[in-house]
Design an enzyme around this catalytic site. Structure first.
Site, PDB file in Angstrom:
ATOM      1  NE  ARG A  81      75.897  26.836  -5.493  1.00 15.72           N
ATOM      2  CZ  ARG A  81      76.959  26.900  -6.279  1.00 15.72           C
ATOM      3  NH1 ARG A  81      76.629  27.120  -7.644  1.00 15.72           N
ATOM      4  NH2 ARG A  81      78.306  26.645  -5.764  1.00 15.72           N
ATOM      5  CD  GLU A 115      72.152  22.761  -9.885  1.00 16.02           C
ATOM      6  OE1 GLU A 115      73.120  22.080  -9.467  1.00 16.02           O
ATOM      7  OE2 GLU A 115      72.009  23.778 -10.302  1.00 16.02           O
ATOM      8  CG  HIS A 160      75.670  23.466 -11.888  1.00 15.39           C
ATOM      9  ND1 HIS A 160      75.183  23.787 -10.565  1.00 15.39           N
ATOM     10  CD2 HIS A 160      76.852  24.155 -11.607  1.00 15.39           C
ATOM     11  CE1 HIS A 160      75.879  24.565  -9.690  1.00 15.39           C
ATOM     12  NE2 HIS A 160      77.042  24.693 -10.466  1.00 15.39           N
TER      13      HIS A 160
END
Ligand code: NAP
Ligand code: 8YV
Length: 319
Positions: free
Chosen positions: A232, A261, A279
């Site tokens: 993360r 994000e 991602h």
């Protein structure tokens, strides 16, 4: 009458078909006035399907008095307030293991891209520079290097196994030493970063790991070091990482995840020493199908006997 399911975020048609067979499905994306909708329909919802980022916001939780189960599309569930769920006896499920290989492959992909300057070399050829300017500088071999894995869990261990193909020395850091593995354990992350050529981050997100990879760790990894983050964005001090990559205190980075994000620090766009992915570590047809199937399976199982196949550890005692 079928019980109600609230869908937060996206779902594939295959998932929607399975949800429809057992639930009356309501899509959050199609609800205009949430408060009015919750007042009218909230009592009929017993299940939520969501992902680990969107989670279930407190105002939604509050409007679903009969919520019993939350099924997350993803192994990470940092967006779900598990304490609040446990307090209300709500079971939370996630999708561990089915994505180990593809996420580990993405870590390897970023590691190779960084070590062989893949993005720079590709852009060099496409820009017609090879013909005009000649060969590009030599790169770094991934063979026989030291790889420090931050978080030797399901995915971390899969990464370690794949690194055997590179004659790697694998070492790891986590809060606890792991039984049954021969890799050297470093209780001190800074010391491990100092000893590592590559630091591969694959812990959960959330408050406990926020900025675990801080300025000291980044500087210990140093100008010859490479940081790979498939965990993360929150696990790394992003501001410090960007500064260190820009001024040469950190050598290279391969990043699948970012703090905010889909926002990515724009300074990274101009750097040749970083590889950026949006991602996508688990985003193959095969793995996403397996994740979707497990989301549905957990909900079906809950309807059948009140249990789920893959509860998050915090909720395992609820069944
Ligand atoms: P896992 O099996 O639970 O492993 C997590 C590892 O992190 C464990 O080794 C754990 O060991 C360690 N850890 C936890 N908290 C820590 C802390 N505060 N400091 C140091 N180490 C810590 O989880 P997994 O299935 O491998 O997944 C790991 C994470 O990867 C997920 O939670 C998710 O955030 C991320 N992920 C990202 C993608 C992507 O698309 N990029 C895809 C899948 C997963 P200890 O408990 O001993 O500390
Ligand atoms: C996603 C992930 O959840 O599993 C995780 O923790 O980060 C990914 O696999 C994916 O982005 C779907 O939301």
């Amino acid at each position: 009458m079928k019980p109600g399911l609230l869908l937060i975020g996206d779902a594939t048609q295959r998932m929607l078909d399975r949800f429809d067979a057992e639930f009356t499905v309501h899509k959050l994306a199609e609800i205009d006035d949430l408060q009015a909708w919750l007042a009218e329909n909230g009592e009929g919802i017993i299940a939520v399907a969501t992902n680990g980022h969107a989670g279930v916001k407190p105002e939604i939780m509050a409007g679903l008095p009969n919520l019993k189960v939350v099924s997350c599309y993803g192994v990470g569930y940092d967006g779900v307030d598990t304490d609040a769920c446990v307090e209300r006896g709500i079971l939370v499920a996630h999708t561990p293991n089915v994505l180990n290989d593809d996420v580990a492959n993405t870590a390897i992909l970023l590691m190779l891209a960084a070590s062989r300057d893949l993005v720079f070399n590709d852009a060099y050829v496409r820009a017609g520079r090879w013909e005009k300017e000649g060969n590009t500088p030599l790169t770094r071999s991934p063979e026989g290097k030291t790889y420090g894995i931050v978080g030797l869990g399901r995915i971390g261990e899969t990464i370690a196994e794949k690194l055997a193909a590179f004659n790697a020395r694998v070492v790891y850091h986590s809060r606890n030493k792991k039984d049954g593995v021969d890799y050297e354990y470093y209780p001190d992350l800074v010391k491990m970063a100092e000893d590592s050529d590559y630091l591969i981050v694959i812990t959960p997100g959330g408050a406990a790991t926020d900025k675990l990879v801080n300025k000291q760790v980044i500087e210990a990894l140093g100008p010859q070091g490479t940081l790979i983050n498939v965990a993360r964005g929150t696990v790394v001090d992003e501001e410090e990482m960007v500064k260190a990559l820009s001024d040469g205190r950190l050598g290279w980075a391969g990043l699948d995840v970012f703090r905010e994000e889909p926002k990515v620090p724009s300074e990274l766009y101009d750097l040749d020493n970083v590889t950026l992915l949006p991602h996508v570590a688990s985003a193959t047809h095969e793995t996403r199908q397996a994740m979707g199937d497990l989301v549905c399976q957990n909900l079906s199982s809950f309807l059948k006997d009140g249990t789920v196949e893959t509860p998050v550890p915090e909720c395992a005692h609820l069944q």
